[in-house]
Design a protein around this motif. Structure first.
Motif, PDB file in Angstrom:
ATOM      1  N   ARG A  16       0.863  -1.196   0.000  1.00 57.29           N
ATOM      2  CA  ARG A  16       0.000   0.000   0.000  1.00 57.29           C
ATOM      3  C   ARG A  16       0.894   1.238   0.000  1.00 57.29           C
ATOM      4  N   GLU A  17       0.854   1.969  -1.084  1.00 57.17           N
ATOM      5  CA  GLU A  17       1.689   3.163  -1.185  1.00 57.17           C
ATOM      6  C   GLU A  17       0.987   4.361  -0.564  1.00 57.17           C
ATOM      7  N   GLU A  18       1.800   5.246   0.022  1.00 54.52           N
ATOM      8  CA  GLU A  18       1.223   6.421   0.674  1.00 54.52           C
ATOM      9  C   GLU A  18       1.738   7.704   0.043  1.00 54.52           C
ATOM     10  N   ILE A  24       3.385   0.546   2.973  1.00 53.20           N
ATOM     11  CA  ILE A  24       3.282  -0.574   3.914  1.00 53.20           C
ATOM     12  C   ILE A  24       3.174  -1.847   3.093  1.00 53.20           C
ATOM     13  N   PHE A  26       2.407  -5.781   3.559  1.00 51.39           N
ATOM     14  CA  PHE A  26       1.902  -6.657   4.621  1.00 51.39           C
ATOM     15  C   PHE A  26       1.326  -7.955   4.078  1.00 51.39           C
ATOM     16  N   PRO A  28      -1.690 -10.235   4.346  1.00 51.39           N
ATOM     17  CA  PRO A  28      -3.084 -10.142   4.813  1.00 51.39           C
ATOM     18  C   PRO A  28      -3.525 -11.338   5.649  1.00 51.39           C
ATOM     19  N   GLY A  31      -1.145 -10.425   9.111  1.00 54.02           N
ATOM     20  CA  GLY A  31      -1.091  -9.044   9.595  1.00 54.02           C
ATOM     21  C   GLY A  31       0.330  -8.546   9.776  1.00 54.02           C
ATOM     22  N   ASP A  32       1.343  -9.378   9.502  1.00 51.71           N
ATOM     23  CA  ASP A  32       2.724  -8.902   9.603  1.00 51.71           C
ATOM     24  C   ASP A  32       2.923  -7.765   8.612  1.00 51.71           C
ATOM     25  N   ALA A  33       3.423  -6.662   9.094  1.00 55.28           N
ATOM     26  CA  ALA A  33       3.523  -5.483   8.242  1.00 55.28           C
ATOM     27  C   ALA A  33       4.911  -4.861   8.335  1.00 55.28           C
TER      28      ALA A  33
ATOM     29  N   LYS B   6       5.449  -4.950  13.387  1.00 56.43           N
ATOM     30  CA  LYS B   6       4.769  -5.918  14.253  1.00 56.43           C
ATOM     31  C   LYS B   6       5.638  -6.194  15.473  1.00 56.43           C
ATOM     32  N   LEU B 327      -2.802  -2.196  10.932  1.00 52.48           N
ATOM     33  CA  LEU B 327      -1.474  -2.711  10.583  1.00 52.48           C
ATOM     34  C   LEU B 327      -0.381  -2.131  11.475  1.00 52.48           C
ATOM     35  N   MET B 328      -0.668  -1.056  12.176  1.00 52.39           N
ATOM     36  CA  MET B 328       0.352  -0.406  13.004  1.00 52.39           C
ATOM     37  C   MET B 328       0.307  -0.873  14.458  1.00 52.39           C
ATOM     38  N   GLN B 365      -7.112   4.547   5.562  1.00 55.93           N
ATOM     39  CA  GLN B 365      -7.449   3.262   4.942  1.00 55.93           C
ATOM     40  C   GLN B 365      -6.217   2.395   4.665  1.00 55.93           C
ATOM     41  N   THR B 366      -5.097   3.034   4.368  1.00 55.29           N
ATOM     42  CA  THR B 366      -3.902   2.230   4.058  1.00 55.29           C
ATOM     43  C   THR B 366      -3.363   1.502   5.289  1.00 55.29           C
ATOM     44  N   ARG B 367      -3.848   1.862   6.471  1.00 50.11           N
ATOM     45  CA  ARG B 367      -3.317   1.253   7.692  1.00 50.11           C
ATOM     46  C   ARG B 367      -4.221   0.146   8.237  1.00 50.11           C
ATOM     47  N   LEU B 368      -5.258  -0.194   7.483  1.00 51.93           N
ATOM     48  CA  LEU B 368      -6.145  -1.284   7.906  1.00 51.93           C
ATOM     49  C   LEU B 368      -5.860  -2.538   7.086  1.00 51.93           C
ATOM     50  N   TYR B 369      -5.942  -3.716   7.712  1.00 52.38           N
ATOM     51  CA  TYR B 369      -5.752  -4.982   6.965  1.00 52.38           C
ATOM     52  C   TYR B 369      -6.662  -4.984   5.744  1.00 52.38           C
ATOM     53  N   LYS B 370      -7.929  -4.735   6.054  1.00 55.97           N
ATOM     54  CA  LYS B 370      -8.913  -4.682   4.991  1.00 55.97           C
ATOM     55  C   LYS B 370      -9.514  -3.291   5.042  1.00 55.97           C
ATOM     56  N   LYS B 371      -9.746  -2.726   3.906  1.00 57.67           N
ATOM     57  CA  LYS B 371     -10.235  -1.355   3.916  1.00 57.67           C
ATOM     58  C   LYS B 371     -11.648  -1.302   4.499  1.00 57.67           C
TER      59      LYS B 371
END
Lengths: 92, 376
Positions: A16-18, A24, A26, A28, A31-33, B6, B327-328, B365-371
């Motif tokens: 996931r680009e910011e 990030i 990861f 899915p 959940g390892d990120a 993590k 994710l954080m 949204q980018t910090r959630l496993y699933k949006k």
């Protein structure tokens, strides 16, 4: 890693680009990120089974100013970490 | 080039090292801040409130060092109000531990500042909630405390310590953020940290009275501070929002300021009456007091307290709500377990700020496993 190898990113992972060009990466399922800096993102996007480290470095030098001398070592280290964690591999 | 966000799995397998003890040295305070999360009593000459006994303090430090403790934080109330503060600071000089002091600066005389500076590894933060006496004193409740705090900062700088200024953001002072940075520059501060008002004790009342910026406003202010203001000053700026709301470059980059991770796996609190507590929250929540330093050995408290065992075992996988999807979470640990427990009586509850942002659809949204549209 194999010097001449052309690693492939694990397709199960999500990048996931910011806004600041960081991203990030990861898994899915677990959940390892991981937070990737812009150079790592650049490398990750080229782990497509068609780029060797030399190819990636060559593109990196063309795309960025002031690439540090140890860049290749750092890129190899990064790819090694990805290989070790199963985040990248080689096509058989 | 990659930073693991993590938790290290090895943390769960053994009792972590007790890194730091937070000493809430005084039950009273010389100020009456409207946002204080501990709500100490305003101490006047007529009435003195309990303070941590110096011999007990020394005994806890000695026991802590045997457990691997490398740092102490002196806070309050107001730590510099402790009647034995000079003795206590002198004692710490020889203890080879880092010393963090959280003060309102009012009692930081040149003599105290010089004594503080004798500690080799010392970090001092001074709370300033306004850049003028009108705003600062309307928040801190005591006339004259602005100039005294400014003088306290000057005394620290003159003694060779560049302190951090901490500003807690409220509706009444949020227009002074940049002015605070400029004031910090002029005074010779090391950095400026911007805190949110936590909805605990007096801070809870402020939230109820809508005296605090909304979550949306705080997110916008955070973006401006981290993406614009931080690039326009030599001072380090810390914005105390949860990791999910902060740019990765500011968390992990070379010029970054790190994560605001809840340090609960390596921290223990000691209240002014000598009780052991989860941070300082034991003063407001009696079930988070673990015993007393005069009768319980620190190693036993650290190793055998049930709630601490539960936290070690469950963190972060037992966290609930939006934290379970974030994710954080491994870089944050739900921001503040003490606050989360205070609010819900559930140690695994999500942090209020993240919870509200998620409910309002403004969680990144980018910090959630699933949006969010998938989770909803």
């Amino acid at each position: 890693m194999k010097e001449t190898g052309k690693p492939t990113a694990n397709p199960m992972l999500v990048l996931r680009e910011e806004f600041d060009d960081w991203a990030i990466l990861f898994d899915p399922d677990t959940g390892d990120a991981h937070a990737l800096n812009p150079i790592s993102v650049f490398v990750w996007k080229r782990l497509d089974g068609h780029h060797s480290v030399d190819d990636i470095m060559s593109e990196l030098v063309k795309s960025c100013d002031d690439v540090p001398e140890n860049a290749q070592t750092e890129v190899i280290k990064f790819i090694d970490e990805l290989l070790e964690q199963g985040y990248a591999g080689y096509e058989i | 080039m990659a930073w693991n966000v993590k938790q290290d799995e090895s943390l769960k397998k053994e009792i972590p090292t007790l890194n730091q003890i937070y000493f809430y040295l005084t039950e009273g305070c010389n100020l009456a801040c409207r946002h204080c999360w501990l709500a100490p009593k305003l101490q006047k000459k007529k009435h003195q409130y309990p303070v941590l006994d110096f011999d007990l303090f020394r005994s806890i430090v000695e026991q802590g060092k045997k457990l691997g403790m490398t740092g102490v934080k002196l806070t309050g109330g107001e730590p510099l109000m402790h009647p034995d503060i000079e003795q206590l600071l002198k004692y710490l000089i020889d203890q080879d531990v880092s010393v963090t002091i959280e003060t309102n600066g009012v009692l930081c005389t040149p003599e105290v500042a010089m004594l503080v500076a004798k500690n080799k590894n010392v970090f001092v933060s001074v709370s300033l909630d306004g850049t003028d006496s009108r705003i600062h004193e309307s928040i801190r409740g005591v006339k004259g405390c602005f100039e005294e705090a400014i003088q306290g900062i000057r005394n620290l700088v003159n003694a060779g310590i560049a302190p951090q200024i901490i500003m807690t953001l409220m509706r009444r002072n949020k227009h002074q953020i940049e002015a605070m940075v400029r004031l910090g520059e002029r005074l010779g501060a090391h950095s400026v940290k911007f805190n949110m008002v936590q909805p605990t004790e007096r801070g809870k009342k402020m939230h109820e009275l809508d005296e605090t910026p909304s979550v949306k406003e705080l997110i916008e202010i955070g973006k401006w501070v981290e993406e614009t203001l931080a690039g326009d000053t030599q001072l380090k700026l810390y914005y105390d929002s949860p990791a999910a709301f902060r740019p990765l470059s500011r968390l992990y980059g070379q010029e970054g300021t790190g994560c605001n991770v809840c340090g609960i796996l390596g921290i223990l609190g000691v209240l002014a009456d000598g009780s052991y507590s989860l941070c300082g929250i034991g003063s407001a929540v009696s079930e988070l007091v673990f015993g007393h330093a005069s009768r319980d050995r620190l190693d036993k408290v650290w190793k055998e307290t049930k709630i601490l065992e539960e936290i070690r075992e469950g963190m972060p996988k037992k966290l609930t709500g939006v934290c379970a999807s974030c994710l954080m979470v491994g870089s944050c640990f739900a921001s503040c377990l003490a606050q989360n427990y205070y609010r819900t009586r559930n140690i695994w509850a999500p942090f209020w700020f993240c919870d509200l942002a998620f409910q309002e659809g403004i969680f990144p949204q980018t910090r959630l496993y699933k949006k969010q549209q998938i989770l909803a």
